[in-house]
Design an enzyme around this catalytic site. Structure first.
Site, PDB file in Angstrom:
ATOM      1  N   ASN A 144       0.874  -1.178   0.000  1.00 34.53           N
ATOM      2  CA  ASN A 144       0.000   0.000   0.000  1.00 34.53           C
ATOM      3  C   ASN A 144       0.911   1.227   0.000  1.00 34.53           C
ATOM      4  O   ASN A 144       1.468   1.581   1.031  1.00 34.53           O
ATOM      5  CB  ASN A 144      -0.902  -0.031   1.243  1.00 34.53           C
ATOM      6  CG  ASN A 144      -1.748   1.221   1.370  1.00 34.53           C
ATOM      7  OD1 ASN A 144      -1.821   2.025   0.442  1.00 34.53           O
ATOM      8  ND2 ASN A 144      -2.383   1.381   2.518  1.00 34.53           N
ATOM      9  N   LYS A 164       0.135   4.259  -0.364  1.00 31.90           N
ATOM     10  CA  LYS A 164      -0.508   5.467   0.189  1.00 31.90           C
ATOM     11  C   LYS A 164      -0.221   6.667  -0.712  1.00 31.90           C
ATOM     12  O   LYS A 164      -0.124   6.495  -1.922  1.00 31.90           O
ATOM     13  CB  LYS A 164      -0.055   5.684   1.635  1.00 31.90           C
ATOM     14  CG  LYS A 164      -0.240   4.404   2.473  1.00 31.90           C
ATOM     15  CD  LYS A 164      -0.059   4.584   3.943  1.00 31.90           C
ATOM     16  CE  LYS A 164      -0.257   3.260   4.651  1.00 31.90           C
ATOM     17  NZ  LYS A 164      -0.204   3.362   6.104  1.00 31.90           N
ATOM     18  N   HIS A 173      -9.546   1.194   4.342  1.00 30.77           N
ATOM     19  CA  HIS A 173      -8.302   1.404   5.086  1.00 30.77           C
ATOM     20  C   HIS A 173      -8.551   2.361   6.251  1.00 30.77           C
ATOM     21  O   HIS A 173      -9.349   3.294   6.141  1.00 30.77           O
ATOM     22  CB  HIS A 173      -7.217   1.963   4.154  1.00 30.77           C
ATOM     23  CG  HIS A 173      -5.878   1.930   4.813  1.00 30.77           C
ATOM     24  ND1 HIS A 173      -5.465   2.915   5.675  1.00 30.77           N
ATOM     25  CD2 HIS A 173      -4.883   1.011   4.767  1.00 30.77           C
ATOM     26  CE1 HIS A 173      -4.258   2.601   6.125  1.00 30.77           C
ATOM     27  NE2 HIS A 173      -3.887   1.453   5.590  1.00 30.77           N
ATOM     28  N   GLU A 216      -6.998   4.782   7.348  1.00 34.48           N
ATOM     29  CA  GLU A 216      -6.809   6.212   7.043  1.00 34.48           C
ATOM     30  C   GLU A 216      -8.030   6.775   6.307  1.00 34.48           C
ATOM     31  O   GLU A 216      -8.399   7.930   6.512  1.00 34.48           O
ATOM     32  CB  GLU A 216      -5.521   6.398   6.233  1.00 34.48           C
ATOM     33  CG  GLU A 216      -4.299   6.137   7.112  1.00 34.48           C
ATOM     34  CD  GLU A 216      -3.109   5.533   6.395  1.00 34.48           C
ATOM     35  OE1 GLU A 216      -3.037   5.595   5.155  1.00 34.48           O
ATOM     36  OE2 GLU A 216      -2.242   4.957   7.092  1.00 34.48           O
ATOM     37  N   GLU A 219      -5.877  -4.932  10.198  1.00 38.39           N
ATOM     38  CA  GLU A 219      -4.814  -3.966  10.488  1.00 38.39           C
ATOM     39  C   GLU A 219      -5.150  -3.223  11.781  1.00 38.39           C
ATOM     40  O   GLU A 219      -5.940  -2.259  11.756  1.00 38.39           O
ATOM     41  CB  GLU A 219      -4.688  -2.953   9.353  1.00 38.39           C
ATOM     42  CG  GLU A 219      -4.336  -3.578   8.027  1.00 38.39           C
ATOM     43  CD  GLU A 219      -3.754  -2.541   7.068  1.00 38.39           C
ATOM     44  OE1 GLU A 219      -2.612  -2.713   6.666  1.00 38.39           O
ATOM     45  OE2 GLU A 219      -4.440  -1.554   6.768  1.00 38.39           O
ATOM     46  N   GLY A 255       2.086   2.184  10.737  1.00 42.90           N
ATOM     47  CA  GLY A 255       3.031   3.288  10.605  1.00 42.90           C
ATOM     48  C   GLY A 255       3.673   3.701  11.913  1.00 42.90           C
ATOM     49  O   GLY A 255       4.302   4.757  11.999  1.00 42.90           O
ATOM     50  N   SER A 281       3.062  -2.270  10.314  1.00 43.44           N
ATOM     51  CA  SER A 281       4.500  -2.301  10.589  1.00 43.44           C
ATOM     52  C   SER A 281       5.150  -3.651  10.281  1.00 43.44           C
ATOM     53  O   SER A 281       6.062  -4.091  10.979  1.00 43.44           O
ATOM     54  CB  SER A 281       4.781  -1.887  12.034  1.00 43.44           C
ATOM     55  OG  SER A 281       4.326  -0.557  12.262  1.00 43.44           O
TER      56      SER A 281
HETATM   57  P1  PGA Z   1       2.621   0.172   7.651  1.00 45.74           P
HETATM   58  O1  PGA Z   1       1.197   0.408   6.955  1.00 45.74           O
HETATM   59  O2  PGA Z   1       3.163  -1.126   7.101  1.00 45.74           O
HETATM   60  O3  PGA Z   1       3.454   1.367   7.253  1.00 45.74           O
HETATM   61  O4  PGA Z   1       2.381   0.092   9.120  1.00 45.74           O
HETATM   62  C1  PGA Z   1       0.301  -0.658   6.736  1.00 45.74           C
HETATM   63  C2  PGA Z   1      -0.948  -0.138   6.082  1.00 45.74           C
HETATM   64  O5  PGA Z   1      -1.396   0.970   6.426  1.00 45.74           O
HETATM   65  O6  PGA Z   1      -1.530  -0.796   5.206  1.00 45.74           O
END
Ligand code: PGA
Length: 249
Positions: free
Chosen positions: A9, A11, A94, A96, A166, A172, A212
């Site tokens: 992803n 983003k 997601h 976000e 997630e 993140g 992460s």
């Molecule tokens: P990350 O993000 O691996 O940077 O924690 C995962 C995601 O948001 O899909």
């Protein structure tokens, strides 16, 4: 049969040159033949990514799409537009999108419906917040996210759905759910699917873990019996790291 899947992803990262360079770098990597690989690029790079990955094992996914089929929705992208450039998969839900763009379970149910009607595959993201984990409501939160957005669909439609658990507190942050925490939740998700549908369906759905995931922890997470792969944010922006995660199975 459920598949091993590793999806990146990206983003809102990488301009056109950087996007092309990352795909070219990924194309030089040996990627395990047992693992389905996808990259969810920013919408503006999707068409180029489809061309650049043509003939490779890398699939291209959108990060989002609108619930309507067309119309006066300035700035939005429809399922049929995605399909018309060869994008057959989209992330939906997601954290976000839920947090910053106020996407609710009800809205996501509409988006999933539109995606399914257009023959798209969905990587459906969900997971609890830190305070929900701390208060012990994480299993209930996840159950209701699934129920509200996905349980109106027929068993036959689930062949187009991949789940991505997630935990928001692990996205993140560098904080990963322990392999045991991931396994515990993935087993819970499968039991909820069994209760709603049946065991055959529960055993057929791929459930990815995201939050992460890095080369250093991927192997241990992917070794869990109910973890079928990963949704990778930060580490998917580096070809070496992403390839190492794909090859961690
Ligand atoms: P990350 O993000 O691996 O940077 O924690 C995962 C995601 O948001 O899909």
């Amino acid at each position: 049969m459920r598949k091993h899947i590793v999806a990146g992803n990206w983003k809102m990262n990488l301009n056109a040159d950087e996007s092309q360079a990352l795909i070219e770098a990924l194309k030089t990597k040996k990627l395990s033949s047992d693992v389905r690989v996808a990259i969810a690029t920013p919408a503006v790079h999707l068409a180029a990514a489809v061309n650049l990955t043509s003939g490779t094992k890398i699939d291209v996914s959108a990060q989002n799409m609108h619930q309507a089929t067309s119309g006066a929705y300035t700035g939005e992208i429809s399922a049929s537009m995605l399909k018309s450039i060869g994008v057959n998969t989209t992330l939906l839900g997601h954290s976000e999108r839920r947090a910053y763009f106020h996407e609710t379970d009800a809205l996501l149910a509409e988006k999933v419906n539109t995606a399914l009607e257009n023959g798209m595959e969905i990587i459906f993201c969900f997971g609890e917040e830190l305070d929900e984990r701390k208060s012990g409501s994480h299993f209930d939160v996840v159950s209701s996210q699934l129920r509200n957005a996905l349980f109106n669909f027929d068993a036959s439609q689930w062949s187009q759905i991949v789940l991505a658990y997630e935990p928001v507190w692990a996205i993140g942050t560098g904080e990963t759910a322990s392999p045991a925490q991931a396994q515990e939740m993935h087993a819970h998700i499968r039991s909820v699917l069994t209760a709603q549908y049946d065991d055959a369906l529960a055993q057929s759905v791929s459930i990815l873990y995201g939050g992460s995931v890095k080369p250093a922890n991927a192997q241990e997470i992917f070794a869990q019996p109910d973890v079928d792969g990963g949704l990778i944010g930060g580490a998917s922006l580096n070809a070496d790291d992403f390839a190492a995660i794909v090859n961690a199975f």
